[in-house]
Enzyme design. Structure first.
Site, PDB file in Angstrom:
ATOM      1  N   SER A 179      98.252 -10.693  53.654  1.00  0.00           N
ATOM      2  CA  SER A 179      98.291 -11.888  52.810  1.00  0.00           C
ATOM      3  C   SER A 179      97.997 -13.102  53.677  1.00  0.00           C
ATOM      4  CB  SER A 179      99.678 -12.042  52.195  1.00  0.00           C
ATOM      5  OG  SER A 179      99.841 -13.350  51.677  1.00  0.00           O
ATOM      6  N   TYR A 200     108.724 -11.901  53.165  1.00  0.00           N
ATOM      7  CA  TYR A 200     107.373 -11.491  52.796  1.00  0.00           C
ATOM      8  C   TYR A 200     106.366 -11.887  53.881  1.00  0.00           C
ATOM      9  CZ  TYR A 200     102.975 -11.231  50.258  1.00  0.00           C
ATOM     10  OH  TYR A 200     101.687 -10.941  49.881  1.00  0.00           O
TER      11      TYR A 200
END
Lengths: 260, 273
Positions: B164, B177
């Protein structure tokens, strides 16, 4: 599927398009369906590459161009639009490096020639091409940078500085022209099997040093850069902008060669 | 023919998290480009659906219910794929979770929980930490470990890890995350070096903002949506198919000299501060 990577109906301009990486990119784009305009200084080299491109079944226009002259860059864009009516893809690839050695040993004219060719011409030609891309609703600009734009390369200090500047030009243009749906990305290769880099890959000491920092243990073939450029020019990369694609056989994923 | 360089005909791909969202798009794009696909995820119906769509494209497909955090499941996934198709050329580690939560309750005003978000009124638990790291990092480790010997033996392979943009920069309320995605990025850099001698490429896709099941909660909030769009030069979210096409490029011979790299796929967002 292949259609997402196809360049059919598009017109590409490639500077330094007669030899080396530029020639490979021009050929790859033609094989992917684009009509191609190649620019370089020497008409003989241009004609030879133009013939190879035409042999793929696509049209090719060769425009003798000195990218250090503003008028020549404007002429390149004018001729492109005059012949094909549009401009969708620009590959800034023509570069020079008249100085090898520590930067303090470079002459001022060498600094100017490097920056004018490797940076200022990218800036000017991108501006001119952007105006044409706006007219067709978008486009893709691909700037050839170098892994030297990220890290030191022995003897190539000024060249590295110019390539780092190309990366920031890429990012600035990406943000400012996103509103026109013009994507701007860079390719940063390490050593490629071209005449330009022959002094590097043909000198065993330099080659071996470079390979000590290259996990894939080989230099790149020009055709591999052609594939990267086709990807960035095509709709397959429609959400990618402001990025630098490093094609260096894994070198940048780790430390530089121990001997540096 | 240059376009042939972008095909993966005759190749076999494993796609984790292939039942929906980005994994679903990746599986279909790889199939369109000629690959047979083993689709893995926990929910059987979803991967059966993806497999059926792959077959509709004329490719072979296998749906393997898999918990990517479990070594036995992951080893079984690779073995099933080998039994069925004989080899594995492409591994796409895409399964992941993206929980939004402050590390501990904030002093003063609390962020508003997005739909489906974890309870913000208590500190992040160790179980939550383990769940994020297991799903996003351990899964990558397990799958690479499982295909490694096979790919090495054939001296070819393409590993594509979906991280990401958050693995490259900080995001509010995404500590676990973004840490997990940064781990995936550097795991991939090191593995790229380790396996380069076997001509196995390891690269990372770092998507920016894509509307999928996983991000539906956040995106539903008009205020957050507008705020996110303001930070994307192209002024739109990505389409899952755009991730699929990058995966095709990274799975194909066109990217043979590219390894250890992280591909930002973010509409230009990374360029902004």
């Amino acid at each position: 599927m292949a259609s997402a990577f196809s360049l059919e109906g598009k017109v590409a301009v490639v500077t330094g398009g007669s030899r080396g990486i530029g020639r490979a990119i021009a050929l790859a784009m033609a094989k992917a369906g684009a009509d191609v305009v190649i620019a370089a200084r020497k008409p003989e080299d241009l004609e030879a590459t133009a013939k190879d491109i035409q042999a793929t079944g696509r049209q090719c226009l060769a425009v003798p161009t000195n990218v250090r002259e503003r008028a020549a860059l404007d002429n390149l864009v004018a001729q492109t639009v005059g012949k094909f009516g549009r401009l969708d893809i620009l590959v800034n690839n023509a570069v020079t490096n008249p100085h090898f050695g520590p930067v303090d040993t470079a002459e001022e004219w060498q600094f100017d020639v490097i920056m004018n060719t490797n940076l200022k011409a990218y800036f000017l030609l991108s501006n001119a091409a952007m105006k044409e891309m706006q007219k067709v609703g978008g486009g893709s600009i691909i700037n050839l940078s170098s892994s030297g734009g990220f890290r030191y390369m022995t003897g190539l200090g000024l060249y590295c500085i110019s390539k780092a500047a190309d990366i920031m030009l890429t990012k600035v243009n990406a943000v400012e022209w996103a509103r026109y749906n013009i994507r701007v990305n860079a390719i940063a290769p390490s050593i490629v099997r071209t005449d330009f880099a022959k002094a590097l890959w043909d000198t065993p000491a330099i080659y071996n040093q470079a390979m000590s920092g290259t996990p894939l243990k080989r230099i790149a073939e020009p055709e591999e850069l052609g594939d990267v450029a086709v990807f960035l020019a095509s709709n397959a990369s429609s959400y990618i902008t402001g990025q630098v694609i490093v094609a260096d056989g894994g070198g940048q994923a780790g430390p530089p060669p121990a001997t540096w | 023919m240059v376009l042939k360089d972008f095909l993966v005909e005759g190749r076999v791909a494993i796609v984790t998290g292939g039942g929906r969202g980005l994994g679903h798009a990746i599986a279909l794009c790889l199939a369109e480009a000629g690959a047979d696909v083993a689709v893995a995820a926990r929910t059987r119906e979803q991967i059966e659906d993806t497999a059926a769509e792959v077959r509709k494209l004329g490719r072979r497909a296998l749906a393997v219910p898999t918990d990517v955090t479990q070594a036995d499941d992951v080893d079984g996934l690779v073995q099933r794929t080998l039994d069925e198709f004989g080899h594995v050329d492409i591994l796409v580690n895409n399964a992941g979770i993206a929980p939004v939560r402050p590390l501990v309750p904030m002093l003063g005003s609390q962020p508003k929980p997005a739909a489906g978000a974890w309870d913000f009124s208590r500190p992040t638990s160790e179980e939550e930490f383990d769940l994020v790291m297991d799903t996003n990092v351990r899964s990558v480790f397990l799958a690479c470990r499982a295909v490694g010997p096979h790919m090495m033996g054939r001296s070819k392979g393409k590993v594509i890890n979906v991280a990401s943009m958050g693995g490259l920069r900080g995001w509010d309320y995404h500590t676990l995350y973004t840490a997990s995605k940064a781990a995936v990025i550097n795991f991939s850099r090191s593995l790229a070096r380790e396996w380069a001698r076997y001509d196995i490429n390891v690269n990372v896709i770092a998507p920016g903002r894509f509307p999928t099941e996983a991000t539906k909660g956040q995106m539903a909030d008009e205020h957050i949506r507008r705020d996110l769009l303001r930070r994307i030069p192209l002024k739109r979210f990505g389409e899952p198919r755009e991730v699929g096409l990058l995966a095709v490029y990274l799975a194909s011979p066109a990217s043979d000299y590219v390894t250890g790299q992280t591909f930002g796929l973010d509409g230009g967002a990374m360029v902004l501060p």
